[in-house]
Scaffold this motif. Structure first.
Motif, mmCIF file in Angstrom:
data_model
loop_
_atom_site.group_PDB
_atom_site.id
_atom_site.type_symbol
_atom_site.label_atom_id
_atom_site.label_comp_id
_atom_site.label_asym_id
_atom_site.label_seq_id
_atom_site.Cartn_x
_atom_site.Cartn_y
_atom_site.Cartn_z
ATOM 1 N N VAL A 4 5.815 4.727 5.801
ATOM 2 C CA VAL A 4 5.848 6.083 5.250
ATOM 3 C C VAL A 4 6.866 6.154 4.115
ATOM 4 O O VAL A 4 8.006 5.735 4.261
ATOM 5 N N ALA A 5 6.417 6.716 2.992
ATOM 6 C CA ALA A 5 7.304 6.995 1.871
ATOM 7 C C ALA A 5 7.144 8.470 1.523
ATOM 8 O O ALA A 5 6.046 9.013 1.560
ATOM 9 N N LEU A 6 8.234 9.120 1.203
ATOM 10 C CA LEU A 6 8.242 10.545 0.881
ATOM 11 C C LEU A 6 8.616 10.725 -0.587
ATOM 12 O O LEU A 6 9.680 10.278 -1.018
ATOM 13 N N VAL A 7 7.729 11.351 -1.339
ATOM 14 C CA VAL A 7 8.012 11.696 -2.733
ATOM 15 C C VAL A 7 8.469 13.148 -2.721
ATOM 16 O O VAL A 7 7.779 14.011 -2.183
ATOM 17 N N HIS A 8 9.654 13.421 -3.281
ATOM 18 C CA HIS A 8 10.242 14.758 -3.180
ATOM 19 C C HIS A 8 11.171 15.035 -4.355
ATOM 20 O O HIS A 8 11.442 14.154 -5.162
ATOM 21 N N ASP A 9 11.641 16.288 -4.406
ATOM 22 C CA ASP A 9 12.532 16.692 -5.499
ATOM 23 C C ASP A 9 13.991 16.807 -5.041
ATOM 24 O O ASP A 9 14.782 17.484 -5.685
ATOM 25 N N GLN A 10 14.333 16.163 -3.955
ATOM 26 C CA GLN A 10 15.689 16.130 -3.406
ATOM 27 C C GLN A 10 16.229 17.522 -3.088
ATOM 28 O O GLN A 10 17.430 17.756 -3.109
ATOM 29 N N GLY A 11 15.316 18.453 -2.814
ATOM 30 C CA GLY A 11 15.742 19.789 -2.403
ATOM 31 C C GLY A 11 16.291 20.663 -3.514
ATOM 32 O O GLY A 11 17.100 21.569 -3.254
ATOM 33 N N VAL A 12 15.869 20.436 -4.738
ATOM 34 C CA VAL A 12 16.318 21.282 -5.847
ATOM 35 C C VAL A 12 16.047 22.730 -5.470
ATOM 36 O O VAL A 12 14.939 23.086 -5.068
ATOM 37 N N ALA A 57 0.843 -1.205 0.000
ATOM 38 C CA ALA A 57 0.000 0.000 0.000
ATOM 39 C C ALA A 57 0.872 1.247 0.000
ATOM 40 O O ALA A 57 0.639 2.177 -0.773
ATOM 41 N N ARG A 58 1.885 1.273 0.862
ATOM 42 C CA ARG A 58 2.806 2.417 0.915
ATOM 43 C C ARG A 58 3.475 2.628 -0.431
ATOM 44 O O ARG A 58 3.491 3.737 -0.966
ATOM 45 N N ASP A 59 3.992 1.554 -1.003
ATOM 46 C CA ASP A 59 4.705 1.661 -2.273
ATOM 47 C C ASP A 59 3.776 2.050 -3.424
ATOM 48 O O ASP A 59 4.147 2.847 -4.281
ATOM 49 N N ASP A 60 2.569 1.505 -3.439
ATOM 50 C CA ASP A 60 1.624 1.812 -4.516
ATOM 51 C C ASP A 60 1.182 3.272 -4.469
ATOM 52 O O ASP A 60 1.094 3.936 -5.506
ATOM 53 N N VAL A 61 0.911 3.784 -3.271
ATOM 54 C CA VAL A 61 0.496 5.185 -3.145
ATOM 55 C C VAL A 61 1.651 6.108 -3.530
ATOM 56 O O VAL A 61 1.462 7.096 -4.249
ATOM 57 N N ALA A 62 2.856 5.786 -3.083
ATOM 58 C CA ALA A 62 4.021 6.605 -3.431
ATOM 59 C C ALA A 62 4.289 6.582 -4.930
ATOM 60 O O ALA A 62 4.589 7.615 -5.540
ATOM 61 N N GLU A 63 4.153 5.415 -5.541
ATOM 62 C CA GLU A 63 4.357 5.312 -6.993
ATOM 63 C C GLU A 63 3.319 6.154 -7.740
ATOM 64 O O GLU A 63 3.652 6.852 -8.703
#
Length: 128
Positions: A67-75, A27-33
């Protein structure tokens, strides 16, 4: 006189617990994807002069077991692209794309459905 009770099956031998752990992970991975794909789809649709660099920095990091965090690595210019930087409107005419806010709203709306599908995939393993 005695009574002997023999408990068997997924609930008692650990298979159900493992299936639930697997369901939470999926579930965590599917939502993050879903979130990562959606934010990238928006950047592809909105960015007028994409270089590919910003999109290449969008990634998912597992923060914990659930918990998974989708982010832009602080660009550094990420807040400007989103529209929350100090150089956005009214300082300049550029109001930003709001790609992260739109993705967050969609994930909040569709996340439970996505997670439920992951749990349903594991129900047979739980004995249900």
């Amino acid at each position: 006189m005695g009574v002997e009770i023999d408990f068997q099956g997924p609930l008692f031998d650990g298979r159900a617990e493992q299936a639930m752990t697997d369901a939470v992970t999926d579930a965590r991975d599917d939502v993050a994807e879903f979130a990562e794909e959606h934010v990238l789809a928006l950047t592809g649709a909105y960015f007028r002069h994409p270089t590919g660099y910003y999109e290449s920095q969008v990634t998912t990091t597992r923060v914990s077991a659930d918990v998974a965090l989708v982010h832009d690595q602080g660009v550094v210019y990420g807040p400007w692209l989103e529209g929350v930087g100090s150089r956005n409107a009214p300082v300049t005419r550029f109001a930003g794309y709001s790609h992260w806010r739109q993705t967050k709203e969609l994930v909040q709306a569709r996340g439970p459905e996505i997670a439920e599908r992951a749990v349903r995939r594991h129900l047979p393993e739980m004995g249900g």
